[in-house]
Design an enzyme around this catalytic site. Structure first.
Site, PDB file in Angstrom:
ATOM      1  N   ARG A 216       0.924  -1.403   0.074  1.00  0.00           N
ATOM      2  CA  ARG A 216      -0.217  -0.099   0.044  1.00  0.00           C
ATOM      3  C   ARG A 216       1.079   1.343  -0.152  1.00  0.00           C
ATOM      4  NH1 ARG A 216      -3.823  -3.222   3.544  1.00  0.00           N
ATOM      5  NH2 ARG A 216      -2.499  -2.965   5.312  1.00  0.00           N
ATOM      6  N   PHE A 232     -11.193  -5.170  -5.419  1.00  0.00           N
ATOM      7  CA  PHE A 232     -11.044  -5.888  -4.073  1.00  0.00           C
ATOM      8  C   PHE A 232     -10.650  -4.995  -2.917  1.00  0.00           C
ATOM      9  CE2 PHE A 232     -10.242  -8.765  -7.710  1.00  0.00           C
ATOM     10  CZ  PHE A 232     -11.163  -9.768  -7.739  1.00  0.00           C
ATOM     11  N   SER A 255     -17.186  -6.559  -3.641  1.00  0.00           N
ATOM     12  CA  SER A 255     -18.761  -7.031  -3.504  1.00  0.00           C
ATOM     13  C   SER A 255     -19.219  -6.901  -2.112  1.00  0.00           C
ATOM     14  CB  SER A 255     -18.540  -8.495  -4.383  1.00  0.00           C
ATOM     15  OG  SER A 255     -17.829  -9.133  -3.122  1.00  0.00           O
ATOM     16  N   ASP A 305      -6.201  -7.406  -5.895  1.00  0.00           N
ATOM     17  CA  ASP A 305      -5.846  -8.094  -4.668  1.00  0.00           C
ATOM     18  C   ASP A 305      -7.201  -8.840  -4.365  1.00  0.00           C
ATOM     19  OD1 ASP A 305      -4.720  -8.911  -2.437  1.00  0.00           O
ATOM     20  OD2 ASP A 305      -5.158  -7.038  -1.136  1.00  0.00           O
ATOM     21  N   CYS A 345      -2.994 -14.415  -2.815  1.00  0.00           N
ATOM     22  CA  CYS A 345      -2.681 -15.048  -1.676  1.00  0.00           C
ATOM     23  C   CYS A 345      -3.001 -16.264  -1.268  1.00  0.00           C
ATOM     24  CB  CYS A 345      -3.398 -13.859  -0.643  1.00  0.00           C
ATOM     25  SG  CYS A 345      -5.324 -13.984  -0.652  1.00  0.00           S
TER      26      CYS A 345
HETATM   27  N1  SAH Z   1      -6.677  -5.109  -0.738  1.00  0.00           N
HETATM   28  C1  SAH Z   1      -7.473  -5.133   0.606  1.00  0.00           C
HETATM   29  C2  SAH Z   1      -7.861  -6.555   0.979  1.00  0.00           C
HETATM   30  C3  SAH Z   1      -8.638  -7.475  -0.032  1.00  0.00           C
HETATM   31  S1  SAH Z   1      -9.392  -8.861   0.606  1.00  0.00           S
HETATM   32  C4  SAH Z   1      -6.629  -4.465   1.617  1.00  0.00           C
HETATM   33  O1  SAH Z   1      -5.415  -4.184   1.326  1.00  0.00           O
HETATM   34  O2  SAH Z   1      -7.123  -4.319   2.593  1.00  0.00           O
HETATM   35  C5  SAH Z   1     -10.451  -9.257  -0.733  1.00  0.00           C
HETATM   36  C6  SAH Z   1     -11.735  -8.662  -0.960  1.00  0.00           C
HETATM   37  O3  SAH Z   1     -12.329  -9.191  -2.115  1.00  0.00           O
HETATM   38  C7  SAH Z   1     -12.693  -8.853   0.104  1.00  0.00           C
HETATM   39  O4  SAH Z   1     -13.009  -7.392   0.618  1.00  0.00           O
HETATM   40  C8  SAH Z   1     -14.008  -9.175  -0.621  1.00  0.00           C
HETATM   41  O5  SAH Z   1     -15.225  -8.840   0.025  1.00  0.00           O
HETATM   42  C9  SAH Z   1     -13.720  -8.917  -1.977  1.00  0.00           C
HETATM   43  N2  SAH Z   1     -14.491 -10.047  -3.043  1.00  0.00           N
HETATM   44  C10 SAH Z   1     -14.457 -11.182  -2.971  1.00  0.00           C
HETATM   45  N3  SAH Z   1     -14.871 -11.597  -4.159  1.00  0.00           N
HETATM   46  C11 SAH Z   1     -15.173 -10.625  -4.807  1.00  0.00           C
HETATM   47  C12 SAH Z   1     -15.571 -10.420  -6.118  1.00  0.00           C
HETATM   48  N4  SAH Z   1     -16.059 -11.551  -6.915  1.00  0.00           N
HETATM   49  N5  SAH Z   1     -15.833  -9.316  -6.706  1.00  0.00           N
HETATM   50  C13 SAH Z   1     -15.608  -8.284  -6.000  1.00  0.00           C
HETATM   51  N6  SAH Z   1     -15.116  -8.234  -4.503  1.00  0.00           N
HETATM   52  C14 SAH Z   1     -14.635  -9.426  -3.948  1.00  0.00           C
END
Ligand code: SAH
Length: 401
Positions: A216, A232, A255, A305, A345
């Site tokens: 970040r 995400f 989502s 991510d 991950c």
């Molecule tokens: N980059 C973030 C962490 C991401 S965790 C950080 O630095 O804090 C992954 C995220 O993906 C979660 O918030 C989850 O709600 C979301 N997610 C999971 N499947 C998804 C999809 N198909 N479309 C959009 N978001 C999704």
């Protein structure tokens, strides 16, 4: 103490200090042991190998506490191991001023099944969130919590043992305050000058993805005057760092409505950030990236991510398709010279395979791209030398022509 006798030749991984013992390696159990009990391990020829936590329901039948067959597993053992893990963080200068810190990274800190994250940006004291995911860790919850209080002086500990992997160990979810009481206000963390609220009871995992701290920060240095797409976005980690770094606009997609609500609230909490430059969208990323292309949108920097798509190697094939799909769609949205910061991950997908998948996506997207940085988790997420499974976060920073 019960004894686990291994099949011939099956002590080899233990001699290399790998902490897991699979059911197929075991010849027999001598004596009685309940889930989480400590057992003594012996090679087929009777050589003592150490002590482990027994987990009869799991394919990982035992997890090593110690390779020293004379070491007693008791409260004092956990006090030593927890103090060592906490001490490791204090040794690294880059971690010293962090109030969001992973204190214990499970097997990689010689404490199988134990994760502990500390959030300490609050006037009312530190909060440690503890996640126990193996039968052995579950059994020693009191000792581990006591050791954490002793090593850190934390005000409170919240247990978030509700990950789905507990079911594989025959464990029910457990959540609640183990030490201290719920704080009067939402727990928060300050990361590089930005305050994030952390929903320790309802957020994902322990509430905040501390492993992405360094990435970040890196994003913040790459985005001045740029149009950024953060896929995400969870509670806005990359989004807020991009805004702080002077991005011209940041479009964030997730989502999860509660995650987005907390992301917006986090932005509002940081009065110095230009909230008018943020666009939030509750949607499925996989589908939305294709729609954005149809609508003619494009970006200078994209962050991908996604959640864990392949928990184990068995899921790798299907997950590989999903990673390729999402990376391909993202690459198509990049302006010339644009950057893609892409992560996996998934324990089931190694660094090399991940690079192959992304390279395939670039080829299919018709974009010439190069890796300008390899990315990994922050230093408070060490990876045990004999435990490659501990390397969850891997990433690439690509630049396209
Ligand atoms: N980059 C973030 C962490 C991401 S965790 C950080 O630095 O804090 C992954 C995220 O993906 C979660 O918030 C989850 O709600 C979301 N997610 C999971 N499947 C998804 C999809 N198909 N479309 C959009 N978001 C999704």
């Amino acid at each position: 103490m019960a004894r686990l006798i291994l099949n011939p030749e099956r002590e080899r991984s233990l001699l290399r200090r790998h902490p897991w013992l699979f059911e197929s390696a075991i010849a027999r159990l001598q004596g009685r042991a309940r889930p989480g009990d400590t057992v003594e391990l012996f090679a087929h020829d009777g050589t003592p190998l150490g002590r482990a936590a027994y987990s009869p329901e799991s394919r990982i039948r035992a997890r090593m506490w110690t390779f020293d067959s004379n070491e007693t597993i008791d409260d004092a053992f956990f006090k030593r191991r927890v103090a060592m893990a906490v001490g490791r963080r204090e040794m690294l200068p880059e971690l010293r001023d962090r109030d969001g810190l992973r204190l214990i990274n499970a097997e990689s800190d010689n404490l199988p099944g134990v994760i502990a994250d500390r959030y300490s940006a609050d006037r009312y004291g530190d909060t440690v969130v503890l996640q126990l995911s193996s039968a052995g860790a579950d059994k020693w919850r009191r000792a581990i919590a006591g050791a954490l209080v002793a090593a850190t002086g934390c005000t409170r500990i919240y247990e978030r043992s509700d990950s789905d992997v507990r079911a594989l160990e025959g464990l029910e979810p457990v959540t609640g305050w183990l030490h201290g009481e719920a704080p009067a206000e939402t727990v928060s963390v300050i990361e590089d000058g930005i305050r994030f609220q952390v929903d320790v009871t309802g957020g994902h995992k322990t509430g905040f993805y501390l492993d992405q701290h360094d990435n970040r920060r890196l994003l913040g240095t790459l985005v001045t005057g740029k149009q950024v797409l953060n896929c995400f976005c969870y509670t806005g980690g990359f989004t807020l760092q991009a805004l702080a770094g002077g991005a011209a606009g940041v479009h964030s997609i997730d989502s999860s409505a509660p995650s987005l609500a907390l992301a917006r609230s986090n932005l509002a909490l940081n009065a110095g950030l230009p909230s008018a430059r943020a666009e939030w969208q509750e949607a499925d990323v996989f589908q939305t990236l294709r729609e954005l292309k149809t609508r003619g949108r494009s970006y200078d920097v994209i962050v991908l991510d996604p959640p864990r798509l392949a928990p184990t190697a068995a899921h790798a094939k299907r997950a590989a398709r999903a990673y390729k799909d999402v990376n391909l769609s993202a690459l198509r949205l990049l302006n010339p010279g644009g950057l893609l910061m892409t992560f996996s991950c998934s324990g089931g997908i190694g660094v090399e395979l991940f690079q192959k998948i992304v390279a395939g996506a670039a080829l299919d997207a018709g974009r010439d791209a190069r890796i300008v940085r390899r990315l990994s988790g922050s230093a408070d997420h060490p990876v045990g030398m004999a435990f490659p499974e501990g390397e969850y976060l891997k990433g690439l920073l690509l630049q396209v022509d």
